[in-house]
Design a protein around this motif. Sequence first.
Motif, short mmCIF file in Angstrom:
data_model
loop_
_atom_site.label_atom_id
_atom_site.label_comp_id
_atom_site.label_asym_id
_atom_site.label_seq_id
_atom_site.Cartn_x
_atom_site.Cartn_y
_atom_site.Cartn_z
N GLY A 83 6.83 1.53 2.74
CA GLY A 83 8.21 1.04 2.67
C GLY A 83 8.63 0.60 1.28
O GLY A 83 9.64 -0.10 1.12
N THR A 84 7.90 1.05 0.26
CA THR A 84 8.18 0.66 -1.12
C THR A 84 9.60 1.05 -1.56
O THR A 84 10.33 0.22 -2.12
CB THR A 84 7.18 1.35 -2.08
N THR A 85 9.96 2.31 -1.33
CA THR A 85 11.26 2.80 -1.79
C THR A 85 12.39 1.97 -1.17
O THR A 85 13.35 1.58 -1.84
CB THR A 85 11.43 4.29 -1.38
N LYS B 206 7.03 -6.64 7.47
CA LYS B 206 6.50 -5.43 8.11
C LYS B 206 7.63 -4.40 8.29
O LYS B 206 8.72 -4.74 8.75
CB LYS B 206 5.87 -5.78 9.46
N TYR B 207 7.32 -3.18 7.91
CA TYR B 207 8.29 -2.07 7.95
C TYR B 207 8.97 -1.99 9.32
O TYR B 207 10.19 -1.90 9.42
CB TYR B 207 7.53 -0.78 7.63
N GLU B 208 8.17 -2.03 10.37
CA GLU B 208 8.70 -1.87 11.72
C GLU B 208 9.65 -3.01 12.09
O GLU B 208 10.64 -2.79 12.80
CB GLU B 208 7.57 -1.78 12.75
N SER C 154 0.89 -1.15 0.00
CA SER C 154 0.00 0.00 0.00
C SER C 154 0.94 1.22 0.00
O SER C 154 2.03 1.14 0.57
CB SER C 154 -0.84 -0.06 1.27
N PRO C 155 0.58 2.34 -0.63
CA PRO C 155 1.51 3.48 -0.66
C PRO C 155 2.00 3.89 0.72
O PRO C 155 1.27 3.76 1.71
CB PRO C 155 0.67 4.60 -1.29
N LYS C 156 3.22 4.35 0.77
CA LYS C 156 3.88 4.87 1.98
C LYS C 156 4.13 3.81 3.06
O LYS C 156 4.16 4.10 4.26
CB LYS C 156 3.10 6.04 2.61
N CYS D 235 11.30 13.62 -2.34
CA CYS D 235 9.99 13.41 -1.69
C CYS D 235 9.85 12.02 -1.07
O CYS D 235 9.02 11.82 -0.19
CB CYS D 235 8.85 13.55 -2.70
N TYR D 236 10.62 11.07 -1.57
CA TYR D 236 10.46 9.69 -1.10
C TYR D 236 11.17 9.43 0.22
O TYR D 236 11.07 8.34 0.78
CB TYR D 236 10.97 8.71 -2.16
N PHE D 237 11.94 10.42 0.69
CA PHE D 237 12.70 10.21 1.93
C PHE D 237 12.33 11.29 2.93
O PHE D 237 12.51 12.48 2.67
CB PHE D 237 14.21 10.27 1.64
N ARG D 238 11.80 10.88 4.06
CA ARG D 238 11.46 11.86 5.10
C ARG D 238 12.16 11.40 6.37
O ARG D 238 13.37 11.41 6.45
CB ARG D 238 9.94 11.98 5.24
N LYS D 239 11.42 10.88 7.35
CA LYS D 239 12.06 10.46 8.60
C LYS D 239 12.48 8.99 8.57
O LYS D 239 13.51 8.61 9.10
CB LYS D 239 11.09 10.66 9.77
N GLY D 240 11.60 8.16 8.05
CA GLY D 240 11.90 6.73 8.01
C GLY D 240 11.93 6.10 9.39
O GLY D 240 12.79 5.27 9.69
P1 PAP Z 1 5.75 5.18 -2.08
O1 PAP Z 1 4.62 4.25 -1.78
O2 PAP Z 1 5.28 6.51 -2.59
O3 PAP Z 1 6.80 4.58 -2.94
P2 PAP Z 1 7.12 4.53 0.32
O4 PAP Z 1 8.54 4.39 -0.07
O5 PAP Z 1 6.33 3.29 0.48
O6 PAP Z 1 6.41 5.52 -0.67
O7 PAP Z 1 7.01 5.31 1.68
C1 PAP Z 1 7.79 6.42 2.00
C2 PAP Z 1 8.17 6.27 3.46
O8 PAP Z 1 9.28 5.36 3.54
C3 PAP Z 1 8.63 7.56 4.08
O9 PAP Z 1 8.27 7.42 5.45
P3 PAP Z 1 8.07 8.68 6.43
O10 PAP Z 1 7.26 9.69 5.69
O11 PAP Z 1 7.36 8.15 7.63
O12 PAP Z 1 9.44 9.15 6.77
C4 PAP Z 1 10.13 7.49 3.87
O13 PAP Z 1 10.86 8.33 4.72
C5 PAP Z 1 10.38 6.03 4.15
N1 PAP Z 1 11.62 5.53 3.55
C6 PAP Z 1 12.12 5.79 2.31
N2 PAP Z 1 13.27 5.15 2.14
C7 PAP Z 1 13.54 4.48 3.28
C8 PAP Z 1 14.62 3.66 3.71
N3 PAP Z 1 15.65 3.41 2.93
N4 PAP Z 1 14.55 3.15 4.96
C9 PAP Z 1 13.50 3.39 5.78
N5 PAP Z 1 12.45 4.17 5.42
C10 PAP Z 1 12.47 4.72 4.19
#
Ligand code: PAP
Length: 350
Positions: free
Chosen positions: A96-98, A243-245, A92-94, A313-318
Amino acid sequence: MTSYDSVLHADVPIPYKIIEETNSHLLEEPSKEHDTLIASLPLQPSIERPFTFQGNIRLYKDVWMSEVIIRGILVMQQRLKTRPTDIFLSSSPKSGTTWLKAMIFATLTRTNYLLDQHPLHTHNPHQCVTYMDLGFAIGRSQIIENVPSPRVMSTHLPYSLLPYSITESNCRIVYVWRDPKDVLVSMWYFVQKIMGGADKIATFDQFYEMFYQGLNNFGPIWNHVLGYWEESKRRPEKILFLKYEHILQEPVKCAKQLAHFLGCPYSEAEENQGVVDQIVELCSIKTLKNLDVNKDSNRAMSTTANVHISHACYFRKGEAEDWKCHMTKEMAKRLDTMIKEKFKGSGLHI
Ligand code: PAP
Protein backbone atom coordinates in the motif's frame (compact mmCIF):
# COMPACT_ATOMS: atom_id res chain seq x y z
CA MET A 1 8.25 31.18 -12.35
CA THR A 2 7.01 27.64 -11.99
CA SER A 3 3.76 27.11 -10.16
CA TYR A 4 5.86 25.59 -7.35
CA ASP A 5 7.84 28.74 -6.58
CA SER A 6 5.15 30.02 -4.24
CA VAL A 7 5.35 26.92 -2.08
CA LEU A 8 9.10 26.24 -2.36
CA HIS A 9 9.75 28.35 0.73
CA ALA A 10 6.54 27.59 2.60
CA ASP A 11 6.15 24.86 5.23
CA VAL A 12 4.67 22.44 2.76
CA PRO A 13 6.14 19.48 0.90
CA ILE A 14 6.54 19.84 -2.85
CA PRO A 15 7.04 16.88 -5.17
CA TYR A 16 10.49 15.35 -4.67
CA LYS A 17 10.94 15.27 -8.46
CA ILE A 18 10.91 19.09 -8.54
CA ILE A 19 13.54 19.23 -5.78
CA GLU A 20 15.72 16.77 -7.65
CA GLU A 21 15.43 18.74 -10.89
CA THR A 22 16.25 22.07 -9.25
CA ASN A 23 19.20 20.55 -7.35
CA SER A 24 20.72 18.39 -10.07
CA HIS A 25 24.13 20.02 -9.41
CA LEU A 26 24.16 18.12 -6.07
CA LEU A 27 24.05 14.70 -7.71
CA GLU A 28 26.98 12.50 -6.66
CA GLU A 29 28.56 9.30 -7.93
CA PRO A 30 27.11 6.31 -6.04
CA SER A 31 29.34 5.34 -3.12
CA LYS A 32 31.54 2.27 -3.64
CA GLU A 33 32.81 2.31 -0.05
CA HIS A 34 30.76 -0.69 1.06
CA ASP A 35 31.04 -2.88 -2.05
CA THR A 36 33.48 -5.40 -0.51
CA LEU A 37 31.32 -5.93 2.56
CA ILE A 38 28.19 -6.31 0.40
CA ALA A 39 29.86 -8.84 -1.90
CA SER A 40 30.74 -10.98 1.13
CA LEU A 41 27.10 -11.36 2.30
CA PRO A 42 25.17 -14.63 1.71
CA LEU A 43 23.32 -14.76 -1.61
CA GLN A 44 19.65 -15.74 -1.97
CA PRO A 45 19.47 -19.34 -3.28
CA SER A 46 19.02 -18.96 -7.03
CA ILE A 47 16.62 -20.73 -9.34
CA GLU A 48 16.39 -20.74 -13.11
CA ARG A 49 14.10 -17.73 -13.47
CA PRO A 50 14.26 -14.69 -11.16
CA PHE A 51 12.04 -13.62 -8.27
CA THR A 52 13.03 -10.02 -8.63
CA PHE A 53 14.12 -7.34 -11.08
CA GLN A 54 16.59 -5.95 -8.58
CA GLY A 55 19.56 -8.21 -9.22
CA ASN A 56 21.29 -10.11 -6.41
CA ILE A 57 19.42 -10.45 -3.13
CA ARG A 58 21.64 -10.90 -0.08
CA LEU A 59 21.16 -11.49 3.63
CA TYR A 60 22.11 -8.49 5.76
CA LYS A 61 21.37 -8.60 9.49
CA ASP A 62 18.71 -11.30 9.05
CA VAL A 63 16.90 -9.46 6.22
CA TRP A 64 16.99 -10.37 2.50
CA MET A 65 17.58 -7.30 0.36
CA SER A 66 18.95 -6.22 -2.99
CA GLU A 67 22.56 -5.06 -3.05
CA VAL A 68 21.58 -1.51 -3.96
CA ILE A 69 19.39 -1.21 -0.86
CA ILE A 70 22.09 -2.63 1.42
CA ARG A 71 24.40 0.05 0.06
CA GLY A 72 21.65 2.61 0.73
CA ILE A 73 21.38 1.49 4.37
CA LEU A 74 25.12 1.79 4.94
CA VAL A 75 25.35 5.22 3.32
CA MET A 76 22.24 6.44 5.13
CA GLN A 77 23.59 5.31 8.47
CA GLN A 78 26.58 7.62 7.86
CA ARG A 79 24.87 10.57 6.24
CA LEU A 80 21.16 10.91 7.04
CA LYS A 81 20.46 13.79 9.39
CA THR A 82 16.90 13.28 10.55
CA ARG A 83 14.89 16.35 11.47
CA PRO A 84 12.11 16.27 14.10
CA THR A 85 9.66 17.40 11.40
CA ASP A 86 10.52 14.53 9.04
CA ILE A 87 7.78 12.08 8.19
CA PHE A 88 8.69 8.55 7.08
CA LEU A 89 6.38 6.15 5.33
CA SER A 90 7.41 2.57 5.84
CA SER A 91 6.08 -0.67 4.41
CA SER A 92 7.02 -4.07 3.13
CA PRO A 93 6.81 -3.88 -0.71
CA LYS A 94 3.35 -4.19 -2.28
CA SER A 95 1.52 -3.37 0.95
CA GLY A 96 0.00 0.00 0.00
CA THR A 97 3.02 2.30 -0.35
CA THR A 98 1.81 4.13 -3.47
CA TRP A 99 -1.58 4.78 -1.88
CA LEU A 100 -0.10 6.06 1.38
CA LYS A 101 2.44 8.23 -0.47
CA ALA A 102 -0.50 9.89 -2.19
CA MET A 103 -2.56 10.13 1.01
CA ILE A 104 0.23 11.66 3.11
CA PHE A 105 1.26 14.08 0.40
CA ALA A 106 -2.32 15.16 -0.32
CA THR A 107 -3.17 15.50 3.37
CA LEU A 108 -0.19 17.75 4.11
CA THR A 109 -0.65 19.92 1.04
CA ARG A 110 -4.44 20.16 0.93
CA THR A 111 -4.59 23.88 1.69
CA ASN A 112 -1.78 24.83 -0.66
CA TYR A 113 -3.24 23.66 -3.92
CA LEU A 114 -6.69 23.65 -5.41
CA LEU A 115 -7.54 19.97 -5.34
CA ASP A 116 -8.35 19.89 -9.06
CA GLN A 117 -4.88 21.34 -9.75
CA HIS A 118 -3.07 19.24 -7.20
CA PRO A 119 0.45 17.95 -8.15
CA LEU A 120 -0.89 14.39 -7.88
CA HIS A 121 -2.69 15.06 -11.17
CA THR A 122 0.64 15.46 -12.93
CA HIS A 123 3.03 13.45 -10.74
CA ASN A 124 3.02 9.79 -9.81
CA PRO A 125 2.94 9.41 -5.98
CA HIS A 126 6.49 8.03 -6.16
CA GLN A 127 7.61 11.30 -7.77
CA CYS A 128 6.08 13.21 -4.87
CA VAL A 129 7.62 11.08 -2.12
CA THR A 130 10.96 9.42 -2.77
CA TYR A 131 12.48 6.15 -1.52
CA MET A 132 15.25 7.45 0.71
CA ASP A 133 17.29 4.21 0.97
CA LEU A 134 17.47 3.99 -2.80
CA GLY A 135 18.24 7.72 -3.00
CA PHE A 136 21.21 7.39 -0.66
CA ALA A 137 22.44 4.39 -2.67
CA ILE A 138 22.41 6.22 -5.99
CA GLY A 139 24.05 9.51 -5.14
CA ARG A 140 21.11 11.58 -3.91
CA SER A 141 22.39 12.15 -0.33
CA GLN A 142 22.96 15.88 -0.77
CA ILE A 143 19.73 16.38 -2.65
CA ILE A 144 17.77 14.67 0.12
CA GLU A 145 19.54 16.85 2.70
CA ASN A 146 18.42 19.86 0.68
CA VAL A 147 14.73 18.98 0.69
CA PRO A 148 12.96 21.74 2.65
CA SER A 149 11.06 20.77 5.80
CA PRO A 150 8.75 19.09 6.33
CA ARG A 151 10.32 16.22 4.40
CA VAL A 152 8.27 13.18 3.55
CA MET A 153 10.29 10.11 2.58
CA SER A 154 9.64 6.45 2.29
CA THR A 155 11.44 3.18 2.90
CA HIS A 156 10.85 -0.55 2.76
CA LEU A 157 13.35 -1.18 5.56
CA PRO A 158 12.27 -3.12 8.63
CA TYR A 159 12.33 -1.18 11.90
CA SER A 160 15.48 -3.00 13.02
CA LEU A 161 17.43 -1.57 10.07
CA LEU A 162 16.31 2.04 10.22
CA PRO A 163 19.26 4.37 10.79
CA TYR A 164 19.75 5.44 14.44
CA SER A 165 19.17 8.97 13.24
CA ILE A 166 15.51 7.98 12.69
CA THR A 167 14.89 5.68 15.62
CA GLU A 168 16.51 8.06 18.08
CA SER A 169 14.79 11.16 16.74
CA ASN A 170 11.27 12.14 17.57
CA CYS A 171 10.01 12.08 14.00
CA ARG A 172 6.78 10.42 12.84
CA ILE A 173 6.57 7.10 11.03
CA VAL A 174 3.50 5.85 9.17
CA TYR A 175 3.55 2.09 8.64
CA VAL A 176 1.19 0.21 6.36
CA TRP A 177 0.86 -3.55 6.10
CA ARG A 178 -1.39 -5.89 4.19
CA ASP A 179 -2.57 -9.50 4.20
CA PRO A 180 0.68 -11.26 3.20
CA LYS A 181 -1.22 -13.49 0.74
CA ASP A 182 -2.23 -10.41 -1.27
CA VAL A 183 1.27 -8.97 -0.94
CA LEU A 184 2.60 -12.12 -2.56
CA VAL A 185 0.10 -11.98 -5.46
CA SER A 186 0.76 -8.29 -6.02
CA MET A 187 4.52 -8.88 -6.02
CA TRP A 188 4.25 -11.66 -8.58
CA TYR A 189 2.35 -9.41 -11.01
CA PHE A 190 4.65 -6.45 -10.40
CA VAL A 191 7.82 -8.43 -11.18
CA GLN A 192 6.12 -9.87 -14.27
CA LYS A 193 5.27 -6.43 -15.60
CA ILE A 194 8.81 -5.16 -15.13
CA MET A 195 10.52 -8.25 -16.49
CA GLY A 196 8.23 -8.44 -19.53
CA GLY A 197 5.94 -11.40 -18.86
CA ALA A 198 5.17 -14.42 -16.69
CA ASP A 199 7.53 -16.59 -18.75
CA LYS A 200 10.49 -14.40 -17.73
CA ILE A 201 10.15 -14.94 -13.97
CA ALA A 202 9.68 -17.70 -11.40
CA THR A 203 6.31 -19.44 -11.35
CA PHE A 204 3.66 -18.46 -8.83
CA ASP A 205 4.32 -21.68 -6.90
CA GLN A 206 8.02 -20.85 -6.70
CA PHE A 207 7.19 -17.32 -5.53
CA TYR A 208 4.91 -18.78 -2.89
CA GLU A 209 7.61 -21.10 -1.59
CA MET A 210 10.23 -18.37 -1.50
CA PHE A 211 7.80 -16.08 0.34
CA TYR A 212 6.87 -18.85 2.78
CA GLN A 213 10.54 -19.30 3.61
CA GLY A 214 10.96 -15.56 4.17
CA LEU A 215 13.40 -15.19 1.27
CA ASN A 216 11.57 -12.36 -0.52
CA ASN A 217 12.99 -8.85 -0.83
CA PHE A 218 12.86 -7.24 2.65
CA GLY A 219 11.64 -10.55 4.04
CA PRO A 220 10.64 -12.32 6.10
CA ILE A 221 7.45 -10.30 6.04
CA TRP A 222 6.31 -11.41 9.53
CA ASN A 223 9.42 -9.89 11.12
CA HIS A 224 8.85 -6.71 9.14
CA VAL A 225 5.29 -6.30 10.38
CA LEU A 226 6.05 -7.35 13.96
CA GLY A 227 8.95 -4.92 14.27
CA TYR A 228 6.79 -1.87 13.54
CA TRP A 229 3.82 -3.31 15.47
CA GLU A 230 5.85 -3.67 18.66
CA GLU A 231 7.36 -0.22 18.30
CA SER A 232 3.95 1.35 17.55
CA LYS A 233 2.65 -0.11 20.82
CA ARG A 234 5.57 1.53 22.66
CA ARG A 235 5.27 4.89 20.85
CA PRO A 236 1.76 5.20 19.36
CA GLU A 237 2.05 8.97 19.07
CA LYS A 238 5.08 8.57 16.79
CA ILE A 239 4.28 5.40 14.82
CA LEU A 240 0.93 5.08 13.10
CA PHE A 241 0.23 1.43 12.30
CA LEU A 242 -2.27 1.03 9.45
CA LYS A 243 -3.63 -1.95 7.57
CA TYR A 244 -4.41 -1.81 3.84
CA GLU A 245 -7.66 -3.75 4.22
CA HIS A 246 -8.91 -1.39 6.96
CA ILE A 247 -8.24 1.63 4.75
CA LEU A 248 -10.22 -0.05 1.96
CA GLN A 249 -13.11 -0.62 4.36
CA GLU A 250 -13.15 2.80 6.02
CA PRO A 251 -11.15 5.25 3.91
CA VAL A 252 -12.64 8.40 5.42
CA LYS A 253 -12.04 7.27 8.98
CA CYS A 254 -8.44 6.35 8.12
CA ALA A 255 -7.89 9.64 6.28
CA LYS A 256 -8.93 11.53 9.41
CA GLN A 257 -6.74 9.33 11.59
CA LEU A 258 -3.80 10.01 9.28
CA ALA A 259 -4.35 13.80 9.28
CA HIS A 260 -4.58 13.81 13.07
CA PHE A 261 -1.37 11.80 13.36
CA LEU A 262 0.44 14.12 10.94
CA GLY A 263 -0.50 17.09 13.10
CA CYS A 264 -2.94 18.64 10.63
CA PRO A 265 -6.40 17.35 11.62
CA TYR A 266 -9.35 18.29 9.45
CA SER A 267 -11.28 21.28 10.77
CA GLU A 268 -15.03 21.11 11.17
CA ALA A 269 -15.34 23.50 8.23
CA GLU A 270 -13.22 21.20 6.06
CA GLU A 271 -15.29 18.21 7.05
CA ASN A 272 -18.52 20.09 6.27
CA GLN A 273 -17.12 21.13 2.90
CA GLY A 274 -16.37 17.49 2.05
CA VAL A 275 -12.57 17.95 1.94
CA VAL A 276 -11.90 14.54 3.52
CA ASP A 277 -13.98 12.81 0.85
CA GLN A 278 -12.20 14.81 -1.85
CA ILE A 279 -8.78 13.74 -0.58
CA VAL A 280 -9.92 10.11 -0.41
CA GLU A 281 -11.26 10.40 -3.95
CA LEU A 282 -8.09 12.07 -5.28
CA CYS A 283 -5.93 9.28 -3.83
CA SER A 284 -8.18 6.40 -4.82
CA ILE A 285 -6.83 3.86 -7.26
CA LYS A 286 -9.73 4.67 -9.59
CA THR A 287 -8.64 8.30 -9.89
CA LEU A 288 -4.89 7.79 -9.91
CA LYS A 289 -4.89 4.87 -12.32
CA ASN A 290 -6.79 6.87 -14.93
CA LEU A 291 -4.59 9.96 -14.90
CA ASP A 292 -2.41 10.40 -17.97
CA VAL A 293 0.72 10.58 -15.84
CA ASN A 294 0.01 7.11 -14.43
CA LYS A 295 -1.33 5.53 -17.62
CA ASP A 296 1.57 6.35 -19.88
CA SER A 297 3.91 3.41 -19.61
CA ASN A 298 6.78 5.35 -21.17
CA ARG A 299 7.10 7.66 -18.23
CA ALA A 300 9.60 5.77 -16.17
CA MET A 301 10.77 6.55 -12.68
CA SER A 302 14.02 8.48 -12.71
CA THR A 303 15.25 7.46 -9.28
CA THR A 304 15.35 3.70 -9.62
CA ALA A 305 18.84 2.44 -10.26
CA ASN A 306 19.19 0.90 -13.73
CA VAL A 307 15.57 -0.24 -13.76
CA HIS A 308 12.74 1.44 -15.59
CA ILE A 309 9.47 1.01 -13.81
CA SER A 310 6.55 2.54 -15.63
CA HIS A 311 4.09 4.48 -13.49
CA ALA A 312 1.33 2.15 -14.62
CA CYS A 313 3.02 -0.81 -12.86
CA TYR A 314 2.08 0.59 -9.46
CA PHE A 315 -1.65 0.29 -10.10
CA ARG A 316 -3.36 -3.05 -10.64
CA LYS A 317 -6.58 -4.10 -8.87
CA GLY A 318 -6.19 -2.49 -5.48
CA GLU A 319 -8.55 -4.96 -3.80
CA ALA A 320 -8.58 -7.31 -0.84
CA GLU A 321 -8.52 -11.10 -1.18
CA ASP A 322 -7.33 -11.33 -4.76
CA TRP A 323 -5.26 -14.24 -3.42
CA LYS A 324 -8.40 -16.36 -3.72
CA CYS A 325 -7.94 -16.28 -7.51
CA HIS A 326 -4.34 -17.50 -7.29
CA MET A 327 -3.88 -19.85 -4.33
CA THR A 328 -5.46 -23.11 -3.38
CA LYS A 329 -7.16 -23.24 0.02
CA GLU A 330 -4.31 -25.44 1.23
CA MET A 331 -1.67 -22.91 0.18
CA ALA A 332 -3.55 -20.12 1.93
CA LYS A 333 -4.02 -22.15 5.07
CA ARG A 334 -0.36 -23.17 5.21
CA LEU A 335 0.83 -19.55 4.95
CA ASP A 336 -1.81 -18.26 7.40
CA THR A 337 -0.99 -20.95 9.94
CA MET A 338 2.70 -20.14 9.84
CA ILE A 339 2.14 -16.39 10.14
CA LYS A 340 -0.39 -16.83 12.96
CA GLU A 341 2.26 -18.80 14.79
CA LYS A 342 4.78 -16.00 14.26
CA PHE A 343 2.25 -13.39 15.46
CA LYS A 344 1.26 -15.47 18.50
CA GLY A 345 1.16 -13.42 21.69
CA SER A 346 1.70 -10.11 19.87
CA GLY A 347 -1.98 -9.14 19.71
CA LEU A 348 -1.72 -8.85 15.93
CA HIS A 349 -4.02 -10.76 13.59
CA ILE A 350 -3.96 -11.24 9.80
P1 PAP B 1 5.48 -0.61 -3.94
O1 PAP B 1 5.87 -1.26 -2.64
O2 PAP B 1 6.23 -1.16 -5.11
O3 PAP B 1 5.49 0.87 -3.89
P2 PAP B 1 2.70 -0.74 -3.33
O4 PAP B 1 2.15 0.56 -3.73
O5 PAP B 1 2.99 -0.95 -1.89
O6 PAP B 1 3.97 -1.06 -4.20
O7 PAP B 1 1.73 -1.90 -3.76
C1 PAP B 1 1.05 -1.92 -4.98
C2 PAP B 1 -0.34 -2.43 -4.69
O8 PAP B 1 -1.12 -1.33 -4.19
C3 PAP B 1 -1.05 -2.93 -5.92
O9 PAP B 1 -1.94 -3.92 -5.42
P3 PAP B 1 -2.53 -5.10 -6.34
O10 PAP B 1 -1.41 -5.65 -7.14
O11 PAP B 1 -3.09 -6.11 -5.39
O12 PAP B 1 -3.60 -4.48 -7.15
C4 PAP B 1 -1.79 -1.69 -6.39
O13 PAP B 1 -2.87 -1.96 -7.24
C5 PAP B 1 -2.23 -1.13 -5.06
N1 PAP B 1 -2.53 0.32 -5.12
C6 PAP B 1 -1.82 1.30 -5.75
N2 PAP B 1 -2.42 2.47 -5.56
C7 PAP B 1 -3.52 2.26 -4.81
C8 PAP B 1 -4.56 3.11 -4.33
N3 PAP B 1 -4.56 4.39 -4.58
N4 PAP B 1 -5.53 2.53 -3.59
C9 PAP B 1 -5.54 1.20 -3.32
N5 PAP B 1 -4.58 0.35 -3.77
C10 PAP B 1 -3.59 0.87 -4.51
